[in-house]
Scaffold this motif. Structure first.
Motif, PDB file in Angstrom:
ATOM      1  N   LYS A  53       0.836  -1.216   0.000  1.00 30.59           N
ATOM      2  CA  LYS A  53       0.000   0.000   0.000  1.00 30.59           C
ATOM      3  C   LYS A  53       0.865   1.258   0.000  1.00 30.59           C
ATOM      4  O   LYS A  53       0.594   2.221  -0.719  1.00 30.59           O
ATOM      5  N   THR A  54       1.933   1.249   0.777  1.00 28.36           N
ATOM      6  CA  THR A  54       2.802   2.424   0.918  1.00 28.36           C
ATOM      7  C   THR A  54       3.692   2.634  -0.303  1.00 28.36           C
ATOM      8  O   THR A  54       3.852   3.759  -0.771  1.00 28.36           O
ATOM      9  N   THR A  55       4.276   1.542  -0.819  1.00 35.00           N
ATOM     10  CA  THR A  55       5.255   1.677  -1.901  1.00 35.00           C
ATOM     11  C   THR A  55       4.655   1.531  -3.295  1.00 35.00           C
ATOM     12  O   THR A  55       5.250   1.999  -4.272  1.00 35.00           O
ATOM     13  N   VAL A 105      -2.664   3.313  -4.927  1.00 34.16           N
ATOM     14  CA  VAL A 105      -3.100   1.951  -4.641  1.00 34.16           C
ATOM     15  C   VAL A 105      -4.538   2.014  -4.152  1.00 34.16           C
ATOM     16  O   VAL A 105      -4.825   2.612  -3.112  1.00 34.16           O
ATOM     17  N   VAL A 106      -5.450   1.417  -4.947  1.00 38.19           N
ATOM     18  CA  VAL A 106      -6.858   1.416  -4.554  1.00 38.19           C
ATOM     19  C   VAL A 106      -7.295   0.074  -3.981  1.00 38.19           C
ATOM     20  O   VAL A 106      -8.291   0.002  -3.251  1.00 38.19           O
ATOM     21  N   SER A 107      -6.557  -0.960  -4.296  1.00 38.28           N
ATOM     22  CA  SER A 107      -6.797  -2.277  -3.705  1.00 38.28           C
ATOM     23  C   SER A 107      -5.573  -3.138  -3.990  1.00 38.28           C
ATOM     24  O   SER A 107      -4.605  -2.681  -4.594  1.00 38.28           O
ATOM     25  N   MET A 108      -5.647  -4.367  -3.543  1.00 33.98           N
ATOM     26  CA  MET A 108      -4.540  -5.291  -3.753  1.00 33.98           C
ATOM     27  C   MET A 108      -5.096  -6.634  -4.173  1.00 33.98           C
ATOM     28  O   MET A 108      -6.228  -6.973  -3.847  1.00 33.98           O
ATOM     29  N   ILE A 109      -4.257  -7.358  -4.876  1.00 30.43           N
ATOM     30  CA  ILE A 109      -4.622  -8.708  -5.288  1.00 30.43           C
ATOM     31  C   ILE A 109      -3.542  -9.643  -4.746  1.00 30.43           C
ATOM     32  O   ILE A 109      -2.364  -9.288  -4.737  1.00 30.43           O
ATOM     33  N   ALA A 110      -3.974 -10.784  -4.244  1.00 27.25           N
ATOM     34  CA  ALA A 110      -3.024 -11.734  -3.654  1.00 27.25           C
ATOM     35  C   ALA A 110      -3.239 -13.119  -4.239  1.00 27.25           C
ATOM     36  O   ALA A 110      -4.367 -13.507  -4.541  1.00 27.25           O
ATOM     37  N   ALA A 111      -2.136 -13.818  -4.393  1.00 23.44           N
ATOM     38  CA  ALA A 111      -2.184 -15.210  -4.839  1.00 23.44           C
ATOM     39  C   ALA A 111      -1.330 -16.022  -3.870  1.00 23.44           C
ATOM     40  O   ALA A 111      -0.158 -15.704  -3.649  1.00 23.44           O
ATOM     41  N   SER A 112      -1.949 -17.034  -3.288  1.00 23.04           N
ATOM     42  CA  SER A 112      -1.244 -17.888  -2.326  1.00 23.04           C
ATOM     43  C   SER A 112      -1.019 -19.266  -2.915  1.00 23.04           C
ATOM     44  O   SER A 112      -1.850 -19.783  -3.662  1.00 23.04           O
ATOM     45  N   GLY A 126       0.081  -7.959  -4.990  1.00 26.88           N
ATOM     46  CA  GLY A 126       0.338  -6.900  -5.961  1.00 26.88           C
ATOM     47  C   GLY A 126      -0.651  -5.764  -5.800  1.00 26.88           C
ATOM     48  O   GLY A 126      -1.799  -5.982  -5.396  1.00 26.88           O
ATOM     49  N   PRO A 127      -0.232  -4.555  -6.113  1.00 27.90           N
ATOM     50  CA  PRO A 127      -1.137  -3.410  -6.001  1.00 27.90           C
ATOM     51  C   PRO A 127      -2.054  -3.302  -7.221  1.00 27.90           C
ATOM     52  O   PRO A 127      -1.681  -3.689  -8.330  1.00 27.90           O
ATOM     53  N   VAL A 128      -3.243  -2.788  -7.009  1.00 32.13           N
ATOM     54  CA  VAL A 128      -4.128  -2.386  -8.102  1.00 32.13           C
ATOM     55  C   VAL A 128      -4.120  -0.863  -8.049  1.00 32.13           C
ATOM     56  O   VAL A 128      -4.510  -0.268  -7.024  1.00 32.13           O
ATOM     57  N   LEU A 129      -3.615  -0.249  -9.114  1.00 33.63           N
ATOM     58  CA  LEU A 129      -3.406   1.196  -9.127  1.00 33.63           C
ATOM     59  C   LEU A 129      -4.447   1.915  -9.984  1.00 33.63           C
ATOM     60  O   LEU A 129      -4.834   1.418 -11.042  1.00 33.63           O
ATOM     61  N   GLU A 130      -4.863   3.071  -9.501  1.00 32.34           N
ATOM     62  CA  GLU A 130      -5.694   3.998 -10.288  1.00 32.34           C
ATOM     63  C   GLU A 130      -5.072   5.363 -10.111  1.00 32.34           C
ATOM     64  O   GLU A 130      -4.905   5.839  -8.973  1.00 32.34           O
TER      65      GLU A 130
END
Length: 170
Positions: free
Chosen positions: A29-31, A64-71, A56-60
């Motif tokens: 979120k910060t970077t 950063v407006v949201s994030m997506i994660a894969a585990s 990973g960040p979702v950018l607009e």
């Protein structure tokens, strides 16, 4: 899928594991840069599973407006790594505690890579001196069958034996 929708990743983790995940999410979120973390998860059955998660960040507009994660479940790899570590520690304890003198030499370089106290005592030297050796330069090996046997075993990739009679002098 319905069980996880609307929840944060951290809702499914213990407090300490949630801190690890939260710290990663905060960094993303910060970077604005992707990051990753590894956590343990305890299932409803009480089994412990290990997950490696990429976030990973979702950018607009650069924000950063949201994030997506894969585990990915890496439990098998973690268990294998632990078993290898335990085996290495066990081998090391056998080597160091054995009343039999043991030295281990690297096949290509000839350098001593392991030696125990029993061998150092037997040869009236230190482990450090043994570890500084190269079996190809030990004169007593060259005057006995040890050198030739070692070279033959390495060249032919077979187990080989020889008997050496040693007389210790003080």
């Amino acid at each position: 899928v319905d069980e996880v929708m609307g929840h944060s990743i951290t809702d499914f983790l213990s407090p300490e594991q949630a801190q690890i995940a939260s710290a990663c999410l905060e960094r993303v979120k910060t970077t604005g840069n992707p990051d990753q973390y590894d956590v343990e998860y305890t299932t409803a059955d009480g089994d412990t599973r290990h997950f490696a998660t990429r976030v990973g960040p979702v950018l607009e507009d650069g924000e950063v407006v949201s994030m997506i994660a894969a585990s990915r479940d890496v439990s098998e790899r973690v268990m294998t790594e632990r078993a290898l570590q335990e085996a290495a520690e066990f081998r090391s304890s056998i080597l160091s505690e054995s009343p039999v003198g043991i030295t281990i030499y690297h096949a290509e370089s000839g350098r001593c890579v392991a030696a125990n106290r029993s061998m150092a005592d037997l040869l009236d030297t230190t482990k450090e001196q043994l570890l500084a050796q190269d079996f190809r330069t030990i004169e007593s090996w060259k005057h006995s069958c040890l050198f030739e046997t070692a070279e033959s075993a390495l060249r032919d990739d077979v187990n080989t034996r020889c008997e050496v009679g040693v007389t210790a002098t003080s």
